[in-house]
Structure formats: C-alpha cells, structure tokens
Design an enzyme around this catalytic site. Structure first.
Site, PDB file in Angstrom:
ATOM      1  CE  LYS A   1       5.206   5.148  10.591  1.00 39.00           C
ATOM      2  NZ  LYS A   1       4.604   5.849   9.442  1.00 39.00           N
TER       3      LYS A   1
ATOM      4  N   GLY B   1      -3.135   9.352   5.184  1.00 40.55           N
ATOM      5  CA  GLY B   1      -3.420   9.878   3.858  1.00 40.55           C
ATOM      6  C   GLY B   1      -4.664  10.719   3.738  1.00 40.55           C
TER       7      GLY B   1
ATOM      8  CB  ALA C   1      -1.146   9.107  10.121  1.00 39.65           C
ATOM      9  N   GLY C   2      -2.053  11.913   8.529  1.00 39.36           N
ATOM     10  CA  GLY C   2      -3.171  12.840   8.436  1.00 39.36           C
ATOM     11  C   GLY C   2      -2.821  14.304   8.357  1.00 39.36           C
TER      12      GLY C   2
ATOM     13  CG  ASN D   1       4.371   9.725   1.970  1.00 37.79           C
ATOM     14  OD1 ASN D   1       4.218   8.523   1.888  1.00 37.79           O
ATOM     15  ND2 ASN D   1       4.794  10.410   0.911  1.00 37.79           N
ATOM     16  CB  THR D   2      -0.588  11.779   1.790  1.00 42.11           C
ATOM     17  OG1 THR D   2      -0.497  10.369   2.007  1.00 42.11           O
ATOM     18  CG2 THR D   2      -1.687  12.056   0.775  1.00 42.11           C
TER      19      THR D   2
END
EC number: 2.8.1.10
Length: 254
Positions: free
Chosen positions: A95, A156, A182-183, A204-205
C-alpha cells in the site's frame, strides 16, 4: 468475489492494525470483521525482534498482510520501504502512502505517481493511497497499479464521504478495483461507499477507537455486505419531485 491482481477476496472490508489498545483486541476485531487483507505500517515493525507482537498474531490469524509505506515523505523513501517489506515479509503487495505533511497527512500526488511507476516496474502489486482525483487515479492505472485507494476524508477523521462527488467519477471511470480509504467513521458510511459501487473499503480508526472494537468490526462487516448487495440489486433512481406509488386516477373515475 473481489479480485485484485491474481488474488480473490470474499470480504470487501479491509482493515488496519493501528490504534488498538492491545494486540489481542486487534486480532479479535479483525477476526470479527472477516477481513482477509490487513494493512500494517512498516515503521511499526521491529525486525530486530523477528516475529514481534504485531506480526505474530496476524500470521497466526491467516490474513494476508498489506504492508504500507506510511511515514515516507517522498518517492525514494517509499520505494525503500516497499523493498524492505518484500525482503522481510516475503510479499510484493504494497500500500503506497506518501504524505510529507505530518499534520493533515495529505498524500503527495506527484511523489506517489513517481513511486508507483518505479514499484510497478519492479514487480510490486501497488495499491496507492491518493486524493479523490479522477485524473490521478487514471494515471496510476496507466503505470500499472492493481487498484486505487482514494480518500473519503482525512485519515482518522471519521468525517465520512466528504469527497463523494469525486469518488463517483473515479468509480465510473476505473478499470481496476476502487478501494475507498481514510475517513470512514461509521458503518452507515461504509454502506454508502459500497452503494456507490466501490469495490471495497478500508477501515481502521472507526473500529479501533470504538468503545467496543469487536462489535464495531461486526457492524462494519454487515454494513459492507448490505451496501454491496444494494448496489448489485440496483438502487432506485433519485427524483426531484414526488412520484405516486399507487395512482388513484382509475379509482376516482369509476
């Protein structure tokens, strides 16, 4: 079934390894998500210790590792990190992340395209993290990237699909899988991404920072599945005005 390069995935939910309270919670959440591709930052791995607390449980879980170049500030550093990953982890999947600004972690388009070109020439399976830029995504396809990973909003941030209008264009034009990255901060946002036609999402976050990461991982798994099924079933066309579902004209004329 999702296919990237020569690998097929049943799950369209990819996950990360950062921000979990401990490795046990991380593994249980990943298992609950049914994710088959898990990204891990090269900068977090202590190769001097061999199989450390991060790698050992991931390998035992049987998931495919997707090392990332997070922390790289330019193409040269990203290529070095990718080559290290191939040597130490035995994988040519990478990645590609290049974000020189430590505050907002915005990807550097110029350096990313250059690194992608070099890595593809070296035989890597490259999945680049980029802005939701349709032109850039097309260029990355042209140099050989196996997929593109446009951001929904800052890493995040849990802001959701801030870039939705551009994501739609990327999905429409793409000839390789589109993984929205992301986000994404809620299962509903992941479902929306899949309804748009994204091939997968990376979360993830939102999972790791939840009060109950394992339950949240299950929620994301189900949301991604439902969103994909809705896309395949075909969403109804959005109208600007009202459309009667049961017209009364015939009844009134009797």
């Amino acid at each position: 079934m999702l296919k990237i390069a020569d690998v097929e995935f049943e799950s369209r939910l990819f996950t990360g390894t950062g921000k979990f309270s401990n490795s046990q919670v991380m593994i249980e959440a990943i298992m609950a998500s049914k994710s088959q591709l898990v990204t891990v930052a090269m900068k977090r791995i202590d190769f001097k210790m061999g199989l450390d607390d991060l790698l050992t449980p991931l390998r035992q879980a049987g998931v495919r590792l997707l090392p990332n170049t997070s922390g790289a500030r330019n193409a040269k550093e990203a290529v070095f990190a990718a080559e290290l990953a191939r040597e130490m982890l035995g994988t040519h999947w990478i990645k590609l992340e290049i974000h020189p600004d430590p505050k907002y972690l915005m990807p550097d388009a110029i350096e990313t395209l250059e690194a992608a070109r070099i890595l593809c020439e070296k035989g890597f399976i490259v999945l680049p993290y980029v802005h939701a830029d349709p032109v850039l995504c097309r260029r990355l396809e042209e140099v050989g990237c196996a997929a593109v990973m446009p951001l929904a909003s800052p890493i995040g941030s849990n802001q959701g699909l801030v870039t939705e209008s551009f994501l739609k264009i990327i999905i429409e034009q793409a000839r390789v899988p589109v993984v929205i990255d992301a986000g994404i901060g809620a299962p509903s946002q992941a479902a929306r991404a899949m309804e748009l036609g994204a091939d997968a999402v990376l979360v993830n976050t939102a999972i790791a920072s939840s009060a109950s990461p394992i339950v949240m991982a299950e929620c994301f798994k189900e949301a991604v599945q439902c969103g994909r099924r809705a896309f395949e079933a075909g969403l109804g066309r959005v109208q600007t005005g009202a459309v009667q579902t049961s017209p009364l004209t015939g009844f009134l004329n009797q």
